[in-house]
Design a protein around this motif. Structure first.
Motif, short mmCIF file in Angstrom:
data_model
loop_
_atom_site.label_atom_id
_atom_site.label_comp_id
_atom_site.label_asym_id
_atom_site.label_seq_id
_atom_site.Cartn_x
_atom_site.Cartn_y
_atom_site.Cartn_z
N GLN A 13 -2.89 -5.29 5.85
CA GLN A 13 -3.11 -5.92 4.42
C GLN A 13 -2.21 -5.40 3.38
O GLN A 13 -1.76 -4.58 3.66
N PRO A 14 -1.89 -6.27 2.58
CA PRO A 14 -1.27 -5.64 1.35
C PRO A 14 -1.67 -3.86 0.97
O PRO A 14 -2.83 -4.00 0.63
N GLY A 15 -0.51 -3.49 0.50
CA GLY A 15 -0.85 -2.05 0.23
C GLY A 15 -0.93 -0.94 1.53
O GLY A 15 -1.12 0.01 1.19
N GLY A 16 -1.03 -1.55 2.71
CA GLY A 16 -1.17 -1.00 3.84
C GLY A 16 0.14 -0.33 4.20
O GLY A 16 1.09 -0.46 3.54
N SER A 17 0.19 0.24 5.38
CA SER A 17 1.27 1.19 5.90
C SER A 17 1.45 0.94 7.57
O SER A 17 0.58 0.65 8.11
N LEU A 18 2.46 0.79 7.71
CA LEU A 18 3.05 0.82 9.30
C LEU A 18 4.25 1.77 9.71
O LEU A 18 5.09 2.12 8.64
N ARG A 19 4.46 2.24 10.60
CA ARG A 19 5.67 3.24 11.12
C ARG A 19 6.23 2.39 12.23
O ARG A 19 5.74 2.25 13.44
N LEU A 20 7.41 1.86 11.88
CA LEU A 20 8.32 1.21 13.26
C LEU A 20 9.14 2.34 13.80
O LEU A 20 9.51 3.48 13.44
N SER A 21 9.26 2.24 15.19
CA SER A 21 10.06 3.12 15.84
C SER A 21 11.25 2.28 16.62
O SER A 21 10.90 1.11 16.98
N CYS A 22 12.49 3.01 16.61
CA CYS A 22 13.33 2.45 17.51
C CYS A 22 13.90 3.48 18.50
O CYS A 22 14.17 4.60 18.16
N ALA A 23 13.83 3.11 19.59
CA ALA A 23 14.22 4.07 20.93
C ALA A 23 15.55 3.38 21.44
O ALA A 23 15.65 2.23 21.81
N GLY A 24 16.45 4.48 21.78
CA GLY A 24 17.77 4.10 22.27
C GLY A 24 17.98 4.58 23.68
O GLY A 24 17.34 5.54 23.93
N SER A 25 18.86 4.06 24.22
CA SER A 25 19.28 4.40 25.53
C SER A 25 20.05 5.78 25.57
O SER A 25 20.77 5.75 24.63
N SER A 62 14.82 -3.54 -2.95
CA SER A 62 13.24 -3.76 -2.98
C SER A 62 12.36 -2.84 -2.11
O SER A 62 11.28 -2.84 -2.28
N VAL A 63 12.83 -1.98 -1.24
CA VAL A 63 12.00 -1.21 -0.59
C VAL A 63 12.23 0.33 -0.97
O VAL A 63 11.46 1.29 -0.42
N LYS A 64 13.02 0.59 -1.76
CA LYS A 64 13.22 1.76 -2.39
C LYS A 64 11.85 2.49 -2.74
O LYS A 64 11.23 1.93 -3.54
N GLY A 65 11.74 3.74 -2.42
CA GLY A 65 10.38 4.41 -2.61
C GLY A 65 9.04 3.92 -1.97
O GLY A 65 7.99 4.54 -2.07
N ARG A 66 9.22 3.11 -1.30
CA ARG A 66 8.16 2.60 -0.35
C ARG A 66 8.45 2.87 1.09
O ARG A 66 7.76 3.08 1.98
N PHE A 67 9.96 2.58 1.55
CA PHE A 67 10.13 2.83 3.01
C PHE A 67 10.96 4.16 3.02
O PHE A 67 11.69 4.58 2.09
N THR A 68 10.71 4.70 4.20
CA THR A 68 11.39 5.87 4.41
C THR A 68 11.93 5.84 5.88
O THR A 68 11.25 5.60 6.94
N MET A 82 6.81 2.55 6.33
CA MET A 82 6.60 1.52 5.66
C MET A 82 5.27 1.71 4.67
O MET A 82 4.33 1.48 5.42
N ASN A 83 5.16 2.09 3.64
CA ASN A 83 4.02 2.15 2.99
C ASN A 83 4.13 1.02 1.69
O ASN A 83 5.03 0.50 1.25
N SER A 84 2.96 0.86 1.10
CA SER A 84 2.79 -0.02 0.04
C SER A 84 3.32 -1.51 0.20
O SER A 84 4.13 -2.15 -0.28
N LEU A 85 2.92 -1.96 1.49
CA LEU A 85 3.41 -2.93 1.94
C LEU A 85 3.07 -4.24 1.20
O LEU A 85 2.03 -4.29 0.80
N LYS A 86 4.12 -5.27 1.08
CA LYS A 86 3.68 -6.40 0.46
C LYS A 86 3.88 -7.70 1.21
O LYS A 86 4.74 -7.58 2.12
N PRO A 87 3.38 -8.61 0.77
CA PRO A 87 3.58 -10.05 1.49
C PRO A 87 5.00 -10.20 1.80
O PRO A 87 5.49 -10.78 2.88
N GLU A 88 5.87 -10.12 1.05
CA GLU A 88 7.37 -10.33 1.17
C GLU A 88 7.89 -9.54 1.99
O GLU A 88 9.22 -9.80 2.37
N VAL A 113 2.08 -9.00 6.66
CA VAL A 113 1.60 -8.52 5.57
C VAL A 113 0.67 -9.42 5.10
O VAL A 113 1.35 -10.42 4.17
N SER A 114 -0.38 -9.52 5.05
CA SER A 114 -1.31 -10.63 4.53
C SER A 114 -3.02 -10.14 4.56
O SER A 114 -3.29 -9.40 5.23
#
Length: 115
Positions: A13-25, A62-68, A82-88, A113-114
């Motif tokens: 939902q808008p305002g929510g958070s997710l953490r993405l991971s990227c694993a490499g060989s 557009s993601v400064k202060g929200r994404f790390t 990713m914090n404070s997620l927006k529909p965009e 984000v919906s």
């Protein structure tokens, strides 16, 4: 051949958070600058964030202060909190690494984000 695998996407939902991971060989991610990009439907792929081997970071305005972006070299993994997620922010998110001039991409992970 460089292999990258993204994970952590989902529906939030808008305002929510997710953490993405990227694993490499092997040690690919720990030895190179890594970037996150995203592509929304009908739009071009765009830069989101990058982290150097020394830990220096840079973000899309557009993601400064929200994404790390961060890295765990022992796990050969790069993260994007990713914090404070927006529909965009809805898009497929990809990690990218350039090794000896060759750009490699993962398969992407969908973030929606919906309400």
């Amino acid at each position: 051949q460089v292999q990258l695998v993204e994970s952590g996407g989902g529906l939030v939902q808008p305002g929510g958070s997710l953490r993405l991971s990227c694993a490499g060989s092997e040690s690919i991610l720990s030895l190179n600058t890594v970037a996150w990009y995203r592509q929304a439907p009908g739009k071009q792929r765009e830069f989101v964030a990058t982290i150097t081997t020394g830990g220096n970071t840079n973000y899309r305005y557009s993601v400064k202060g929200r994404f790390t972006i961060s890295r765990n070299n022992a796990k050969n993994t790069v993260y994007q909190q990713m914090n404070s997620l927006k529909p965009e922010d809805t898009a497929v998110y990809y990690c990218n690494v350039v090794v000896r001039g060759i750009s490699s991409w993962g398969q992407g992970t969908q973030v929606t984000v919906s309400s």
